[in-house]
Design an enzyme around this catalytic site. Structure first.
Site, PDB file in Angstrom:
ATOM      1  N   LYS A  19       0.821  -1.218   0.000  1.00  0.00           N
ATOM      2  CA  LYS A  19       0.000   0.000   0.000  1.00  0.00           C
ATOM      3  C   LYS A  19       0.852   1.264   0.000  1.00  0.00           C
ATOM      4  O   LYS A  19       0.591   2.197  -0.771  1.00  0.00           O
ATOM      5  CB  LYS A  19      -0.931  -0.036   1.211  1.00  0.00           C
ATOM      6  CG  LYS A  19      -1.780   1.198   1.429  1.00  0.00           C
ATOM      7  CD  LYS A  19      -2.930   0.920   2.365  1.00  0.00           C
ATOM      8  CE  LYS A  19      -2.522   0.174   3.616  1.00  0.00           C
ATOM      9  NZ  LYS A  19      -1.650   0.981   4.501  1.00  0.00           N
ATOM     10  N   THR A  50       3.970   1.483  -0.946  1.00  0.00           N
ATOM     11  CA  THR A  50       4.679   1.501  -2.225  1.00  0.00           C
ATOM     12  C   THR A  50       3.817   2.114  -3.318  1.00  0.00           C
ATOM     13  O   THR A  50       4.287   2.939  -4.113  1.00  0.00           O
ATOM     14  CB  THR A  50       5.093   0.064  -2.615  1.00  0.00           C
ATOM     15  OG1 THR A  50       5.905  -0.485  -1.569  1.00  0.00           O
ATOM     16  CG2 THR A  50       5.868   0.046  -3.919  1.00  0.00           C
ATOM     17  N   ARG A  99       2.228   8.402   7.180  1.00  0.00           N
ATOM     18  CA  ARG A  99       2.526   8.272   8.605  1.00  0.00           C
ATOM     19  C   ARG A  99       4.011   7.974   8.820  1.00  0.00           C
ATOM     20  O   ARG A  99       4.680   7.459   7.937  1.00  0.00           O
ATOM     21  CB  ARG A  99       1.703   7.137   9.221  1.00  0.00           C
ATOM     22  CG  ARG A  99       0.207   7.386   9.252  1.00  0.00           C
ATOM     23  CD  ARG A  99      -0.533   6.161   9.756  1.00  0.00           C
ATOM     24  NE  ARG A  99      -0.318   5.024   8.884  1.00  0.00           N
ATOM     25  CZ  ARG A  99      -0.526   3.756   9.237  1.00  0.00           C
ATOM     26  NH1 ARG A  99      -0.940   3.463  10.457  1.00  0.00           N
ATOM     27  NH2 ARG A  99      -0.320   2.773   8.389  1.00  0.00           N
ATOM     28  N   LYS A 111       6.954  -6.812  10.697  1.00  0.00           N
ATOM     29  CA  LYS A 111       6.426  -6.160   9.501  1.00  0.00           C
ATOM     30  C   LYS A 111       7.505  -5.459   8.680  1.00  0.00           C
ATOM     31  O   LYS A 111       7.412  -5.331   7.478  1.00  0.00           O
ATOM     32  CB  LYS A 111       5.339  -5.155   9.912  1.00  0.00           C
ATOM     33  CG  LYS A 111       4.612  -4.487   8.748  1.00  0.00           C
ATOM     34  CD  LYS A 111       3.469  -3.633   9.281  1.00  0.00           C
ATOM     35  CE  LYS A 111       2.743  -2.931   8.143  1.00  0.00           C
ATOM     36  NZ  LYS A 111       3.532  -1.842   7.550  1.00  0.00           N
ATOM     37  N   ALA A 128      -3.433   1.345  12.822  1.00  0.00           N
ATOM     38  CA  ALA A 128      -4.846   1.269  12.453  1.00  0.00           C
ATOM     39  C   ALA A 128      -5.557   0.090  13.082  1.00  0.00           C
ATOM     40  O   ALA A 128      -6.781   0.067  13.137  1.00  0.00           O
ATOM     41  CB  ALA A 128      -4.994   1.197  10.935  1.00  0.00           C
ATOM     42  N   PHE A 138      -3.374  -0.468   7.300  1.00  0.00           N
ATOM     43  CA  PHE A 138      -3.924  -1.817   7.136  1.00  0.00           C
ATOM     44  C   PHE A 138      -5.059  -1.825   6.112  1.00  0.00           C
ATOM     45  O   PHE A 138      -5.076  -1.035   5.184  1.00  0.00           O
ATOM     46  CB  PHE A 138      -4.338  -2.402   8.490  1.00  0.00           C
ATOM     47  CG  PHE A 138      -3.174  -2.740   9.364  1.00  0.00           C
ATOM     48  CD1 PHE A 138      -2.148  -3.559   8.903  1.00  0.00           C
ATOM     49  CD2 PHE A 138      -3.069  -2.225  10.647  1.00  0.00           C
ATOM     50  CE1 PHE A 138      -1.055  -3.872   9.708  1.00  0.00           C
ATOM     51  CE2 PHE A 138      -1.976  -2.533  11.453  1.00  0.00           C
ATOM     52  CZ  PHE A 138      -0.980  -3.360  10.974  1.00  0.00           C
ATOM     53  N   PHE A 159       3.106  -8.323  -9.671  1.00  0.00           N
ATOM     54  CA  PHE A 159       4.236  -9.216  -9.414  1.00  0.00           C
ATOM     55  C   PHE A 159       4.576  -9.946 -10.716  1.00  0.00           C
ATOM     56  O   PHE A 159       3.698 -10.199 -11.545  1.00  0.00           O
ATOM     57  CB  PHE A 159       3.895 -10.247  -8.330  1.00  0.00           C
ATOM     58  CG  PHE A 159       3.947  -9.703  -6.926  1.00  0.00           C
ATOM     59  CD1 PHE A 159       4.988 -10.028  -6.070  1.00  0.00           C
ATOM     60  CD2 PHE A 159       2.954  -8.849  -6.469  1.00  0.00           C
ATOM     61  CE1 PHE A 159       5.035  -9.535  -4.773  1.00  0.00           C
ATOM     62  CE2 PHE A 159       2.986  -8.348  -5.174  1.00  0.00           C
ATOM     63  CZ  PHE A 159       4.032  -8.690  -4.325  1.00  0.00           C
ATOM     64  N   TRP A 207       6.704  -0.699  -7.991  1.00  0.00           N
ATOM     65  CA  TRP A 207       7.827  -1.292  -7.269  1.00  0.00           C
ATOM     66  C   TRP A 207       9.006  -1.471  -8.223  1.00  0.00           C
ATOM     67  O   TRP A 207      10.148  -1.159  -7.894  1.00  0.00           O
ATOM     68  CB  TRP A 207       7.416  -2.654  -6.679  1.00  0.00           C
ATOM     69  CG  TRP A 207       8.489  -3.271  -5.826  1.00  0.00           C
ATOM     70  CD1 TRP A 207       8.686  -3.085  -4.487  1.00  0.00           C
ATOM     71  CD2 TRP A 207       9.531  -4.151  -6.262  1.00  0.00           C
ATOM     72  NE1 TRP A 207       9.791  -3.798  -4.064  1.00  0.00           N
ATOM     73  CE2 TRP A 207      10.334  -4.466  -5.131  1.00  0.00           C
ATOM     74  CE3 TRP A 207       9.878  -4.711  -7.499  1.00  0.00           C
ATOM     75  CZ2 TRP A 207      11.433  -5.304  -5.197  1.00  0.00           C
ATOM     76  CZ3 TRP A 207      10.984  -5.555  -7.565  1.00  0.00           C
ATOM     77  CH2 TRP A 207      11.750  -5.845  -6.416  1.00  0.00           C
TER      78      TRP A 207
END
Length: 556
Positions: free
Chosen positions: A71, A73, A94, A105, A273, A301, A381, A409
Site C-alpha cells: 500500500k 509503495t 505516517r 512487519k 490502524a 492496514f 508481481f 515497485w
C-alpha cells in the site's frame, strides 16, 4: 535483484530546500534536520491558509496477508507518477513505529523504486516525534503517581487509574506489570500497563490537533483516572498540560522528505490502524492540500480498519473529505485468501483467485457506502498471469470500479502512470457524495454494531460485562456523541485472524471499552487484539546491523 535498502542507499537525494521549492515553500519556512529532512514551520501554515484546497486521494488496501500488498509503495509510486504527468502533487504518510521495524512487519517507507528517503532515518529515529510523544505520555504517568504519593488531594482511586505508560517497541513483558514495590517512598503498589507509543492517546491527540491551542485543549481533557466517587480526573487536574505541550512543541510540526524521484513527501504522526485510528496528522494533510493540487495519503492496514477510521474519525473531526479512493490488492494476496499456501502463490490458480476475490469484493462494497469513487489497482508481481489480471479487471468493472495495474515497485513513477491517469479521470468524471457511515447522535452501541454489520459483515456484537458498564459510564459523562475507534485484527474482516476471504456467520466480541476524551473517540477492543504487541520468534532485529562506516544493513 537489489534489496529496498540497497536501492535507497544508492539514490541521489537533492537538498530538502530544493524539494520544498517544488511546492513554493521557501527555505525560511523550513527547520532543517540535516540536508534531507525538515520540519515545516507554523508561519508557513498561517501564510498558506487561504490557498485553495487541492484534491485528496486516499490509498487503502484489502486485508494484509503474508504475501504482501504494498500500500505504501503504491502511495509513493502514485505520487511520483503524478510528477511525471506534470502535476503538482505531494504525498502525506505516517511515520513508522520502531515496534514492527524490529519485529515482523519491517519498515514503512515503500519499496523497490517507489520509496521515501532517507529510508533508514525515516524507519528509525527520524526527527524525534515519537520520542517526544513517549516522553509526554510518561511525564503524565509520573505526575499521576506522584500526586497519589504526595497526599492524593484529588482523591484518585488507585484501582481506577486508566492512563498507561508507553514505549515504541514490541515488548509483551510490559503489558501487565506491578509498580511501586519497595519502600513507602517508592510509591503506592498497584497494577500498571504499557501500550506501544503508536497506541497512546497523545499520538491520536497530536494527529487530530489543528494547532498548539487545540493540542493543549485536547491534552488537558485526557482522562487519566477516576476518583473514589467515580468522577474523572484529567491531565488539566494534574497540572500536566503545559509541560506536556512543551515536550511536543516541535513534534506538532509536519516533516518533509522526498521520494526516490524527489517528489515532496510530508510524513507526520503514526497511529496504528489495528489498535488506534491509523491516519497521518490532520495538520500534514491540510498543509499538503494548501501546497499542492493533489495530495496522496494512506490509511493503515485494510479498508475495514484504516479507511473506515479515516472517513468516520479523521474526516468527521477535521472537515476533510477524500475525492477518490485507491484500493490496493495483489493477485498473490487474493489467492492466499482463496486458501493457497504462501509457498504456492507463484503458480496460476484461477479457482483460488475466484474463491479469494470475495475479500476484495467486500472492501469495494464498504468503500462505496461512503459515497466516494473507487479505483482498484493491482500491485503487479512478475508471477502474475494475464488470465488472472484479466479476471480481476473484469470483476472490478462489473462492480462500478475503475481498474489499473501498478508496476511502481519495479519501475517507480513510470509504472504508476496508468494508475495516475485513471485516478485523474475518476476525479474529473465521477460523482463524489462523501458521507460518514453513521451519525454523531447514534448511541455508542449502535455505532459499534453499524461498523460490525456494515463493514465487517458480522451478524451481531457480543459484549463483556465490563465493556457494557464502561459504555454506560461514557454516555453518562456526556461523550456518547463520540465516534468509535475499533481495535481489531488486521488480518480478517472478523475479529478472528484465521477467518480469511469474506467470513459470514460470526459475531464481533467486545471485551474492553475506554474513552480517549482528548482525541475525542471511544476505543472498542475486540477479540484478542493487544495494545502492546510482542516480538516473533525470529525478530527482524536479528538481521539489522551497521558497519564501521555507519551504513545500516538488513532494514527493509
Amino acid at each position: 535483484m537489489k534489496t529496498d535498502i540497497q536501492i535507497a542507499q544508492e539514490a541521489e537525494m537533492i537538498h530538502i530546500k530544493d524539494v520544498a521549492a517544488q511546492l513554493d515553500v521557501k527555505e525560511d519556512d523550513l527547520e532543517m534536520y540535516g540536508k534531507y529532512k525538515a520540519k515545516l514551520s507554523d508561519d508557513l501554515m498561517k501564510r498558506i491558509e487561504k490557498n485553495p484546497d487541492g484534491k485528496l486521494i486516499l490509498v487503502t488496501a484489502i486485508n494484509p496477508t503474508p504475501a504482501g500488498e504494498g500500500k505504501t509503495t503504491v502511495s509513493v509510486g502514485l505520487g511520483q507518477a503524478f510528477g511525471r504527468l506534470g502535476k503538482k502533487a505531494v504525498i502525506a504518510l505516517r511515520e513508522p513505529s520502531l515496534g514492527p521495524c524490529f519485529g515482523i512487519k519491517g519498515g514503512a517507507a515503500g519499496g523497490g523504486y517507489s520509496q521515501v528517503v532517507p529510508m533508514e532515518d525515516l524507519n528509525l529515529h527520524f526527527t524525534g516525534d515519537f520520542h517526544a510523544i513517549t516522553s509526554a505520555n510518561n511525564l503524565l504517568a509520573a505526575l499521576l503517581d506522584n500526586h497519589i504519593q504526595q497526599g492524593n488531594d484529588l482523591g484518585i482511586d488507585p484501582r481506577q487509574v486508566v492512563w498507561k505508560r508507553c514505549l515504541d517497541m514490541n515488548d509483551r513483558s510490559l503489558r501487565n506489570i506491578v509498580i511501586g514495590l519497595g519502600r513507602k517512598v517508592d510509591g503506592m503498589v498497584r497494577e500498571d500497563h504499557f501500550v506501544i507509543t503508536v497506541a497512546s492517546e497523545i499520538m491520536a491527540v497530536l494527529c487530530l490537533a489543528n494547532d498548539m491551542a487545540d493540542l493543549k485543549k485536547r491534552l488537558g481533557r485526557m482522562i487519566v483516572a477516576y476518583t473514589f466517587d467515580g468522577k474523572p480526573v484529567t491531565a488539566d487536574d494534574l497540572k500536566a498540560t503545559g509541560s506536556m505541550a512543551a515536550l511536543l512543541k516541535d513534534a506538532i510540526k509536519p516533516n518533509m522528505v522526498q521520494t526516490l524521484e524527489h517528489t515532496p513527501a510530508i510524513v507526520h504522526g503514526g497511529p496504528f490502524a489495528n489498535i488506534a485510528h491509523g491516519c497521518n496528522s490532520v495538520r500534514a494533510t491540510k498543509m499538503g492540500l494548501k501546497l499542492a493540487d493533489y495530495v496522496i495519503t494512506e490509511a493503515g492496514f485494510g479498508a475495514d480498519l484504516g479507511a473506515e477510521k479515516f472517513m468516520d474519525i479523521k474526516c468527521r473531526m477535521s472537515g476533510l473529505k477524500p475525492d477518490a479512493v485507491v484500493l490496493v490488492a495483489t493477485v498473490r494476496a487474493l489467492k492466499y485468501n482463496g486458501g493457497v499456501p504462501k509457498a504456492e502463490l507463484s503458480e496460476e490458480n484461477l479457482d483460488a483467485l475466484k474463491k479469494g476475490i470475495v475479500n476484495l469484493e467486500k472492501h469495494i462494497e464498504n468503500l462505496q457506502k461512503f459515497g466516494v469513487p473507487v479505483v482498484v489497482t493491482l500491485n503487479s508481481f512478475i508471477t502474475d498471469t494475464k488470465a488472472e489480471t484479466d479476471y480481476i479487471e473484469q470483476f472490478c468493472k462489473e462492480r462500478g470500479c475503475e481498474f489499473a495495474l501498478s508496476e511502481v515497485w519495479e519501475k517507480g513513477g513510470e509504472g504508476g502512470v496508468a494508475l495516475a491517469e485513471k485516478v485523474l479521470d475518476t476525479l474529473e468524471n465521477k460523482e463524489n457524495n462523501f458521507k460518514p457511515l453513521y451519525a454523531d447522535e447514534l448511541p455508542l452501541k449502535d455505532k459499534i454494531e453499524t461498523i460490525a454489520k456494515e463493514i465487517y459483515g458480522a451478524d451481531g456484537v457480543t459484549y463483556a460485562p465490563a465493556a457494557l458498564k464502561e459504555l454506560k459510564r461514557i454516555e453518562e459523562l456526556g461523550m456518547g456523541n463520540f465516534p468509535v475507534c475499533m481495535a481489531k485484527t488486521q488480518y480478517s474482516l472478523s475479529d478472528d485472524q484465521t477467518k480469511l476471504g469474506r467470513p459470514t456467520g460470526f459475531d464481533i466480541n467486545v471485551r474492553e471499552v475506554y474513552v480517549s476524551a482528548g482525541a475525542g473517540f471511544v476505543v472498542v477492543v475486540t477479540g484478542a487484539i493487544m495494545t502492546m504487541p510482542g516480538l516473533p520468534k525470529n525478530p527482524a532485529a536479528y538481521n539489522i546491523d551497521v558497519d564501521d562506516n555507519g551504513v545500516i544493513t538488513g532494514l527493509f
